[in-house]
Design an enzyme around this catalytic site. Sequence first.
Site, PDB file in Angstrom:
ATOM      1  N   SER A   1       0.837  -1.184   0.000  1.00 30.66           N
ATOM      2  CA  SER A   1       0.000   0.000   0.000  1.00 30.66           C
ATOM      3  C   SER A   1       0.875   1.237   0.000  1.00 30.66           C
ATOM      4  CB  SER A   1      -0.898   0.012   1.230  1.00 30.66           C
ATOM      5  OG  SER A   1      -0.134   0.360   2.363  1.00 30.66           O
ATOM      6  N   LYS A   2       0.241   2.342  -0.313  1.00 28.91           N
ATOM      7  CA  LYS A   2       0.979   3.594  -0.359  1.00 28.91           C
ATOM      8  C   LYS A   2       1.494   3.974   1.025  1.00 28.91           C
ATOM      9  CE  LYS A   2      -1.966   5.133  -4.072  1.00 28.91           C
ATOM     10  NZ  LYS A   2      -3.084   5.972  -4.455  1.00 28.91           N
ATOM     11  N   ARG A   3       0.853   3.399   2.030  1.00 28.52           N
ATOM     12  CA  ARG A   3       1.236   3.767   3.388  1.00 28.52           C
ATOM     13  C   ARG A   3       2.439   2.985   3.885  1.00 28.52           C
ATOM     14  NH1 ARG A   3      -3.366   6.246   6.592  1.00 28.52           N
ATOM     15  NH2 ARG A   3      -4.372   7.264   4.854  1.00 28.52           N
ATOM     16  N   HIS A   4       2.830   1.967   3.124  1.00 28.22           N
ATOM     17  CA  HIS A   4       3.865   1.064   3.595  1.00 28.22           C
ATOM     18  C   HIS A   4       5.266   1.647   3.660  1.00 28.22           C
ATOM     19  CE1 HIS A   4       1.884  -2.966   3.739  1.00 28.22           C
ATOM     20  NE2 HIS A   4       2.897  -3.158   4.551  1.00 28.22           N
TER      21      HIS A   4
END
Length: 473
Positions: free
Chosen positions: A240-243
């Site tokens: 995910s982009k949050r990773h």
Amino acid sequence: MAPVTRFAPSPTGFLHIGGARTALFNRLFARHHGGVFRLRIEDTDKQRSTPEAIEAILEGMRWLGLDWDDEVVFQSARAERHREVALELLEAGKAYRCYATPEELKEMRERARAEGRPPGYDGRWRDRDPADAPEGVPPVIRFKAPREGEQVIEDLVQGQVTVANRQLDDMIILRSDGSPTYMHSVVVDDHDMGITHVIRGDDHLTNAFRQRQLYEAMGWPVPAFAHIPLIHGADGAKMSKRHGALAIGAYRDEGYLPEALRNYLLRLGWGHGDEEIISDAQAVEWFDVGDVGKNPARFDFAKLDNLNAHYLRQRDDESLTALLEVRRTARGESGFTELQVERLLAGMASLKQRAKRLDDLESAAEVYLVDPPIAYSDQAKKLLTPDALSHLAGLRALLEASGWEREELEATTRQFAEEISDPPLKLGKVAQPLRAAITGSKVSPPIFEVMEILGRKSCLERLDSCLNGANFS
RNA sequence: GUCCCCAUCGUCUAGAGGCCUAGGACGCCAGCCUUUCACGUUGGUAACACGGGUUCGAAUCCCGUUGGGGACGCCA
């Protein structure tokens, strides 16, 4: 007909690694077939789209060397056209006004789930008399999707995929505020931009069925689809982009080269026999989207590092020196002096052989950048025993009169170790402390090379400061 | 819950019925090279998820199981 592809990111975040690969594949496919690769920014969500994100995406694309053709298309600028098509559908009886409230929608979904039916809108306004419209409620416009039959997509990657129309509900194409939804805008834009091949992430596969219905309703030719598998993290979970460090800029900051990233991304889900190192020209020649595998790949930094090390060694010394200077000035530090550049250029050949990333290269290059007194690492200090220091003192006297070419330096040191010293020493016994004294570190490029590049004056200075000031034991 | 997709060494992959006692790369281990570290080089470790079919023959085709993933917004 030459294909036209596009990369269509939404600027709600930065360009991440998965998007970069999608863009790469789109570009390669277009270039391979002599077609056109276009870029469209899907900024229809005004709340979440930011100019910073748009700039970051464009910059990421440029940095990665993913050049596109024609002007960038901004989806937000085309809202009027999207509305026009939606109204056309309404006019033709292929869409209708729906007054269902968010609460009703939520309830519908919950009930459908409870009853084991596909979740979604139940079509309650589909055939209802428009006269029933409640006062003062702005409607959305929904697409009147076929209820019978099925949608078949001949996906270039996934193969033939079929979904029953009854699984698909009547999607909203125009919001109650009159703005178009993504699902609708994409179809209109892809059609208007002449897109022949839609290459995108696997997560859009189910969208393709709905979009296909729209194409048919408009009587437009349906483009070819290719849904490429997503990239997963090393733990198998989706990336995910949050990773963390997944924005493309983070890879640059960590010292990865764009050509290494391109090569790595290309080999994720695609291969060409036993080829591992693939130039851009070969990539264009060999790549076809039909050869992309269907299984999601995990991201592996170790392999990226290996590729990066390869391309680092491939780069010429000037460009590496320039890259190092850019990193430095980006931190607000001053650029290199003439002397530093001279030393870096002289030492780069063996420096780059030892680095995986630019940040490794940068710390290895320190030897040529710092002024005495230098700092000693703990391991360097351990090397500088009283015995070692006395050897160095002896060596220093010889060095004074020695030639300063690396071969001469080695000969001098060897002579000291093996002939003068009593008892005779192995070269390493002297060379290692010498390295510690000169570089402050246990590891470095070949020490006589370092000394040659640093020059006599600087080396003797370092040796003296080590011999005089320090107490390392 | 409904639908869709996937499944070869730890990881990325080659493999499109016999060429497979499954190849390459990264990683890891060991040797060589060597003033350190690297580079290079030699060798080694390690996989067809499972169960049924089809076939003279299956990693390759079919079915099922298990395990993963994705999609189901007036987000994109």
